[in-house]
Design a protein around this motif. Structure first.
Motif, PDB file in Angstrom:
ATOM      1  N   GLU A 146     -15.897  -9.463 -18.657  1.00  0.00           N
ATOM      2  CA  GLU A 146     -16.768  -8.455 -18.061  1.00  0.00           C
ATOM      3  C   GLU A 146     -17.050  -7.335 -19.047  1.00  0.00           C
ATOM      4  OE1 GLU A 146     -14.713  -5.877 -15.089  1.00  0.00           O
ATOM      5  OE2 GLU A 146     -13.152  -7.416 -15.223  1.00  0.00           O
ATOM      6  N   GLY A 147     -18.198  -6.720 -18.861  1.00  0.00           N
ATOM      7  CA  GLY A 147     -18.607  -5.620 -19.715  1.00  0.00           C
ATOM      8  C   GLY A 147     -20.084  -5.353 -19.534  1.00  0.00           C
ATOM      9  N   LEU A 148     -20.714  -4.794 -20.561  1.00  0.00           N
ATOM     10  CA  LEU A 148     -22.133  -4.470 -20.524  1.00  0.00           C
ATOM     11  C   LEU A 148     -22.873  -5.264 -21.587  1.00  0.00           C
ATOM     12  CD1 LEU A 148     -22.064  -0.576 -20.109  1.00  0.00           C
ATOM     13  CD2 LEU A 148     -22.544  -2.289 -18.348  1.00  0.00           C
ATOM     14  N   VAL A 149     -24.007  -5.835 -21.219  1.00  0.00           N
ATOM     15  CA  VAL A 149     -24.899  -6.525 -22.148  1.00  0.00           C
ATOM     16  C   VAL A 149     -26.285  -5.929 -21.963  1.00  0.00           C
ATOM     17  CG1 VAL A 149     -25.935  -8.713 -22.826  1.00  0.00           C
ATOM     18  CG2 VAL A 149     -23.557  -8.656 -22.070  1.00  0.00           C
ATOM     19  N   ALA A 153     -24.511  -4.922 -16.356  1.00  0.00           N
ATOM     20  CA  ALA A 153     -23.178  -5.493 -16.190  1.00  0.00           C
ATOM     21  C   ALA A 153     -23.232  -7.000 -16.404  1.00  0.00           C
ATOM     22  CB  ALA A 153     -22.635  -5.169 -14.801  1.00  0.00           C
ATOM     23  N   TYR A 154     -22.216  -7.509 -17.072  1.00  0.00           N
ATOM     24  CA  TYR A 154     -22.109  -8.943 -17.346  1.00  0.00           C
ATOM     25  C   TYR A 154     -20.761  -9.418 -16.838  1.00  0.00           C
ATOM     26  CZ  TYR A 154     -21.459 -13.299 -19.967  1.00  0.00           C
ATOM     27  OH  TYR A 154     -21.211 -14.603 -20.318  1.00  0.00           O
ATOM     28  N   LEU A 155     -20.766 -10.543 -16.104  1.00  0.00           N
ATOM     29  CA  LEU A 155     -19.536 -11.106 -15.552  1.00  0.00           C
ATOM     30  C   LEU A 155     -19.514 -12.606 -15.826  1.00  0.00           C
ATOM     31  CD1 LEU A 155     -16.952 -10.793 -13.845  1.00  0.00           C
ATOM     32  CD2 LEU A 155     -18.370 -11.093 -11.797  1.00  0.00           C
ATOM     33  N   TYR A 156     -18.569 -13.026 -16.651  1.00  0.00           N
ATOM     34  CA  TYR A 156     -18.354 -14.447 -16.924  1.00  0.00           C
ATOM     35  C   TYR A 156     -17.199 -14.930 -16.054  1.00  0.00           C
ATOM     36  CZ  TYR A 156     -16.401 -18.543 -19.294  1.00  0.00           C
ATOM     37  OH  TYR A 156     -15.887 -19.785 -19.570  1.00  0.00           O
ATOM     38  N   ILE A 157     -17.436 -15.996 -15.286  1.00  0.00           N
ATOM     39  CA  ILE A 157     -16.391 -16.582 -14.443  1.00  0.00           C
ATOM     40  C   ILE A 157     -16.179 -18.010 -14.920  1.00  0.00           C
ATOM     41  CG2 ILE A 157     -15.621 -17.070 -12.099  1.00  0.00           C
ATOM     42  CD1 ILE A 157     -17.695 -15.042 -11.101  1.00  0.00           C
ATOM     43  N   GLY A 158     -15.030 -18.268 -15.552  1.00  0.00           N
ATOM     44  CA  GLY A 158     -14.783 -19.569 -16.152  1.00  0.00           C
ATOM     45  C   GLY A 158     -14.213 -20.602 -15.205  1.00  0.00           C
ATOM     46  N   THR A 159     -13.675 -20.160 -14.067  1.00  0.00           N
ATOM     47  CA  THR A 159     -13.108 -21.075 -13.082  1.00  0.00           C
ATOM     48  C   THR A 159     -12.981 -20.339 -11.763  1.00  0.00           C
ATOM     49  OG1 THR A 159     -11.245 -22.563 -12.587  1.00  0.00           O
ATOM     50  CG2 THR A 159     -10.713 -20.465 -13.643  1.00  0.00           C
ATOM     51  N   TRP A 160     -12.833 -21.111 -10.690  1.00  0.00           N
ATOM     52  CA  TRP A 160     -12.566 -20.528  -9.372  1.00  0.00           C
ATOM     53  C   TRP A 160     -11.123 -20.779  -8.955  1.00  0.00           C
ATOM     54  CZ3 TRP A 160     -16.263 -17.362  -7.893  1.00  0.00           C
ATOM     55  CH2 TRP A 160     -17.596 -17.623  -8.239  1.00  0.00           C
ATOM     56  N   LEU A 169     -11.786 -10.911  -8.731  1.00  0.00           N
ATOM     57  CA  LEU A 169     -13.247 -10.845  -8.726  1.00  0.00           C
ATOM     58  C   LEU A 169     -13.737  -9.567  -8.056  1.00  0.00           C
ATOM     59  CD1 LEU A 169     -13.941 -14.581  -7.864  1.00  0.00           C
ATOM     60  CD2 LEU A 169     -14.423 -13.449 -10.042  1.00  0.00           C
ATOM     61  N   ASP A 170     -13.082  -9.161  -6.983  1.00  0.00           N
ATOM     62  CA  ASP A 170     -13.459  -7.909  -6.325  1.00  0.00           C
ATOM     63  C   ASP A 170     -13.273  -6.718  -7.264  1.00  0.00           C
ATOM     64  OD1 ASP A 170     -14.257  -9.077  -3.971  1.00  0.00           O
ATOM     65  OD2 ASP A 170     -12.393  -8.663  -2.889  1.00  0.00           O
ATOM     66  N   LEU A 171     -12.196  -6.726  -8.037  1.00  0.00           N
ATOM     67  CA  LEU A 171     -11.969  -5.633  -8.989  1.00  0.00           C
ATOM     68  C   LEU A 171     -13.048  -5.617 -10.064  1.00  0.00           C
ATOM     69  CD1 LEU A 171      -8.081  -5.754  -9.443  1.00  0.00           C
ATOM     70  CD2 LEU A 171      -9.419  -3.929  -8.371  1.00  0.00           C
ATOM     71  N   ALA A 172     -13.426  -6.799 -10.550  1.00  0.00           N
ATOM     72  CA  ALA A 172     -14.484  -6.869 -11.558  1.00  0.00           C
ATOM     73  C   ALA A 172     -15.802  -6.352 -10.993  1.00  0.00           C
ATOM     74  CB  ALA A 172     -14.638  -8.309 -12.047  1.00  0.00           C
ATOM     75  N   LEU A 173     -16.106  -6.710  -9.751  1.00  0.00           N
ATOM     76  CA  LEU A 173     -17.344  -6.236  -9.141  1.00  0.00           C
ATOM     77  C   LEU A 173     -17.293  -4.728  -8.907  1.00  0.00           C
ATOM     78  CD1 LEU A 173     -20.075  -7.257  -8.075  1.00  0.00           C
ATOM     79  CD2 LEU A 173     -19.033  -7.396  -5.802  1.00  0.00           C
TER      80      LEU A 173
END
Length: 371
Positions: A146-149, A153-160, A169-173
């Motif tokens: 996560e970060g800024l692009v 905001a940019y969020l990469y989720i590699g797995t569930w 995920l809630d914290l990242a959001l």
């Protein structure tokens, strides 16, 4: 009463699947079983696998596979098997026509042995993605980045699956709460907990809606329940992110990722770009085969909100973007740049463009509108 009980068991199975999810097994290594056994044991293994699929697998008609004919063809070969390896080869050949990426065997060491491999490339180049992450100073925590692009905001989720869970995920959001736009990158996410994916989708809607439909096998004498069953997503959490979202998908996105993409693409603030997902949404369970081996059986056939099957078809993006890094004159990730450009269009503010051009990135790629 017995019929109703079996149906309740089927519904419980579907509910269990939401919590457990799917994807490759994470079975710990086990002692290696011998490769030989009495031939009667091989027949028992064959019959156990065939019967389990006959009872549970929902997609024979959809896949146009005559399961009884498969038994008639391959059981004599199983009878002639002289080792576990020979039996496994027969089983793989029998299962291959299902073209199901959720059907695999698990050897005594816990390694998955696929019965089908799709010849599809992901629209993802790790070197370019790593360069983009360094340029944007993306913070990576396990399988979440996560970060800024470009100011968004940019969020990469590699797995569930663990260690990714709904709390993470809630914290990242929460950290992206004030962003004018959000990019969610799922190109390499091969699945995991379906419940986690669907719960996260609830953070992006202010109304409940049917996100997908699933068809499961029930006792044929049960006639008072209509299939497929609707799976509803409701608003979740203290607030919902309703600003523009760009979801990046590709052939590497499978299973729970496809459920998430199918749900998200119906929301008005979401644009899905990239490539169609992999088309594997069966939600498998694992069963013992024998001699240290296991096998998986998908338990449902999932349909998107449009009532079209996801299995074998995938979830199409709104904007299909050709992936040709060779024609892109930098080490940038073209789909991340395209996502930034699209958010610029949605918000009216253009943040960055690829090197050598002032045009928004989305205008430089081969874009086909699939709304």
């Amino acid at each position: 009463m017995q019929c109703a009980g079996r149906f309740r068991a089927a519904l419980a199975l579907a509910g269990f699947a939401l919590a457990v999810g799917c994807g490759r097994p994470t079975t710990p290594a086990r002692p290696v079983a011998p490769n030989v056994a009495p031939r009667a044991a091989f027949i028992d293994q064959f019959d156990a696998l065939w019967t389990r699929f006959d009872d549970v697998y929902p997609s024979f008609a959809y896949k146009r596979v005559d399961w009884n004919a498969q038994r008639a063809r391959y059981r004599p070969r199983a009878e002639r098997a002289r080792s576990q390896d020979e039996l496994v080869a027969v089983l793989i050949e029998m299962l291959a026509p299902l073209h199901d990426r959720h059907v695999w065997l698990v050897d005594p060491r816990g390694q998955a042995v696929p019965t089908y491999r799709a010849n599809a490339l992901t629209n993802f180049d790790r070197a370019r993605w790593e360069a983009a992450m360094r340029d944007a100073s993306i913070v990576r925590r396990n399988e979440i980045g996560e970060g800024l692009v470009g100011g968004y905001a940019y969020l990469y989720i590699g797995t569930w699956r663990a260690p990714v869970d709904i709390d993470a995920l809630d914290l990242a959001l929460e950290r992206a709460r004030d962003a004018q736009g959000l990019i969610i990158d799922l190109r390499t996410n091969a699945g995991g907990s379906d419940g986690t994916a669907m719960a996260f989708a609830g953070r992006f809607t202010r109304r409940a809606f049917p996100a997908s439909y699933v068809e499961i096998r029930t006792d044929p004498r049960v006639t008072d329940v209509e299939m497929p069953l609707a799976r509803t997503i409701a608003p979740r959490g203290p607030w919902q992110f309703t600003r523009p979202v760009v979801l990046i998908t590709g052939r590497g996105g499978l299973s729970a990722t496809e459920s998430f993409a199918a749900a998200m693409r119906t929301l008005p603030q979401v644009t899905v770009i990239g490539d169609t997902t992999g088309g594997a949404s069966g939600n498998p369970a694992t069963f013992a085969l024998g001699n240290g081996w296991q096998f998986t059986v998908p338990r449902w056939l999932e349909y998107g909100p449009d009532r079209q099957p996801i299995e074998g078809r995938g979830v199409a993006p709104h904007l299909a973007m050709a992936w040709d890094p060779a024609s892109y004159d930098s080490m940038r990730d073209p789909l991340i740049d395209a996502a930034v450009g699209l958010l610029g269009e949605r918000t009216g503010v253009y943040r960055i463009a690829p090197s050598g051009s002032a045009d928004p990135p989305s205008r430089q790629l081969d874009v086909r509108d699939r709304h």
